[in-house]
Design an enzyme around this catalytic site. Structure first.
Site, PDB file in Angstrom:
ATOM      1  N   HIS A  20       0.848  -1.014  -0.315  1.00 44.78           N
ATOM      2  CA  HIS A  20       0.568   0.178   0.072  1.00 44.78           C
ATOM      3  C   HIS A  20       0.988   1.497  -0.540  1.00 44.78           C
ATOM      4  O   HIS A  20       0.462   2.275   0.550  1.00 44.78           O
ATOM      5  CB  HIS A  20      -1.093   0.364   1.168  1.00 44.78           C
ATOM      6  CG  HIS A  20      -1.884  -1.258   0.640  1.00 44.78           C
ATOM      7  ND1 HIS A  20      -2.824  -0.722  -0.420  1.00 44.78           N
ATOM      8  CD2 HIS A  20      -2.411  -2.270   1.312  1.00 44.78           C
ATOM      9  CE1 HIS A  20      -4.043  -1.516   0.072  1.00 44.78           C
ATOM     10  NE2 HIS A  20      -3.570  -2.732   0.810  1.00 44.78           N
ATOM     11  N   ASP A 158       2.110  -3.580 -10.469  1.00 52.08           N
ATOM     12  CA  ASP A 158       1.880  -4.177 -11.172  1.00 52.08           C
ATOM     13  C   ASP A 158       2.516  -4.347 -12.844  1.00 52.08           C
ATOM     14  O   ASP A 158       2.985  -5.553 -12.958  1.00 52.08           O
ATOM     15  CB  ASP A 158       0.520  -4.721 -11.527  1.00 52.08           C
ATOM     16  CG  ASP A 158       0.265  -5.038  -9.877  1.00 52.08           C
ATOM     17  OD1 ASP A 158       0.346  -4.723  -8.902  1.00 52.08           O
ATOM     18  OD2 ASP A 158      -1.649  -4.424  -9.510  1.00 52.08           O
TER      19      ASP A 158
HETATM   20 MG    MG Z   1      -5.623  -6.639 -11.230  1.00 51.63          MG
END
Ligand code: MG
Ligand code: ADP
Length: 368
Positions: A20, A158
């Protein structure tokens, strides 16, 4: 493989530590996995793109001359369609083709199958005309598709890990400057183990947005007296005293201390000191449980049972939380016993079966 067929692969990813922090301008330490999605591609001499996946029954035929928008009924096809639409917006020349996806990456488990299918599709299509694809550009492009076409406000981590992953290395990514560095992960007799809670992440979007707002609020209050603080991760722990509201203070405490743990982790990993890294993973989990409050019974049971099991140096949740996966560093001779002990305990506490498996740290997207 047919001689007209090309094959491409994009990995899933885990974040080793720094949870986070991407939307707080901090440091994250993701790594690409050896599991992921494979695409078989066959060029066509017309303007149609055929999409199919062995994980889904829905198939779709896209006409490149037509414009497409996000549509819930297009389900998984929204990801490749979003990539195609945004590539067209960039003015890229695309030709027709058949794309078939096959995967050993669980979907919706926090291992970023969405980033994998995005990066895979964009890389595959661009490879038809370009030999040297800029991977940083690719990561940013795919994030834009997930933000704007899919409508999920994810950070850059990501897509970065999927596009730029490197075998046996983690990526130290500064989410403020977007500078990255490879950190070798030397596991020797240990393995990176993934533990999937198999729990649907129902709360994830609302809680994610709530945490974002709470962090923005913490930064706003700190900046009222300390205007030079660039982002919440850059704030000194002393500034926590400025936060009167206990919830806001706890959220900021996680963010500020987690960023320090990433720095400590990098120091430890550079010295091949896995025991220290394992301890930092445990503290990270505790902070996500008690201060950031994004774990839940399933992730806590997995991580805490893992931490107490023989041969495990450390364990923590990974990804956004509220379900999804945990990771652990486990001695290779103890993995079978680890799977049994943690699996049994998890079933008895939650009534769910978990999947526990070792994974290597692999390379980013590529032609195979
Ligand atoms: Mg995802
Ligand atoms: P995560 O990224 O954590 O896996 P998301 O909800 O962000 O979870 O993305 C999962 C979605 O990505 C799936 O619901 C599906 O639409 C798409 N997806 C992932 N893998 C595949 C695949 N092999 N074939 C087709 N669609 C896939």
């Amino acid at each position: 493989m047919n001689k007209n067929e090309q094959q491409f692969f994009a990995p899933g990813r885990v974040n080793l530590i720094g949870e986070h922090l991407d939307y707080n301008g901090g440091l994250v330490l993701p790594a690409a996995l050896s599991i992921g999605i494979k695409a078989s591609y066959r060029k066509r001499n017309d303007n149609r793109v055929l999409l199919s996946s062995s994980a889904h029954t829905l198939q779709k035929e896209i006409h490149l001359q037509d414009a497409y928008f996000f549509q819930p009924e297009n389900d998984w096809c929204n990801y490749p369609i979003g990539i195609i639409e945004h590539l067209k917006k960039e003015g890229r020349q695309l030709s027709g083709g058949e794309i078939h996806y096959e995967s050993n990456l669980p979907e919706g488990s926090g291992l970023s199958s969405s980033a994998a299918i995005e990066v895979l599709t964009a890389y595959l299509l661009l490879s038809q005309t370009e030999s040297d694809i800029d991977r940083v550009w690719l990561a940013n492009f795919c994030r834009e598709v997930e933000n704007e076409f899919i409508g999920v406000q994810c950070g850059i981590m990501d897509q970065y890990a999927v596009a730029l992953g490197k075998r046996d290395c983690a990526i130290l990514l500064d989410c403020d400057t977007l500078e990255h560095l490879y950190i070798p992960i030397v596991l020797e007799d240990y393995k990176l183990v993934l533990l999937n809670t198999n729990k649907p992440r129902s709360l994830i979007h609302s809680k994610y947005n709530e945490r974002k707002r709470e962090c923005d609020e913490a930064l706003r209050i700190i900046r009222a007296t300390q205007p030079s603080v660039a982002n919440l991760c850059a704030a000194s722990p002393y500034y926590l005293d400025l936060l009167q509201n206990e919830t806001i203070r706890k959220r900021a405490k996680h963010v500020i201390t987690e960023n320090l743990r990433v720095k400590e982790s990098v120091k430890a990993l550079r010295l091949n000191d896995l025991s220290t890294f394992g301890r930092l993973m445990n503290v990270s989990h505790q902070s996500l449980k008690e201060d950031y409050e994004v774990t839940g019974l399933e992730l806590d049971t997995l991580a805490e049972t893992a931490q107490q099991t023989r041969g495990c140096l450390g364990a923590r949740m990974t990804g956004a939380g509220f379900g999804g996966c945990a990771i652990a560093i486990v001695h290779k001779t103890a993995i079978e016993e680890f799977k049994n002990k943690v699996g049994e305990k998890y079933l008895s506490v939650t009534g769910l079966n978990c999947n526990i498996f070792a994974s290597e740290i692999g390379d980013g997207v590529r032609k195979i």
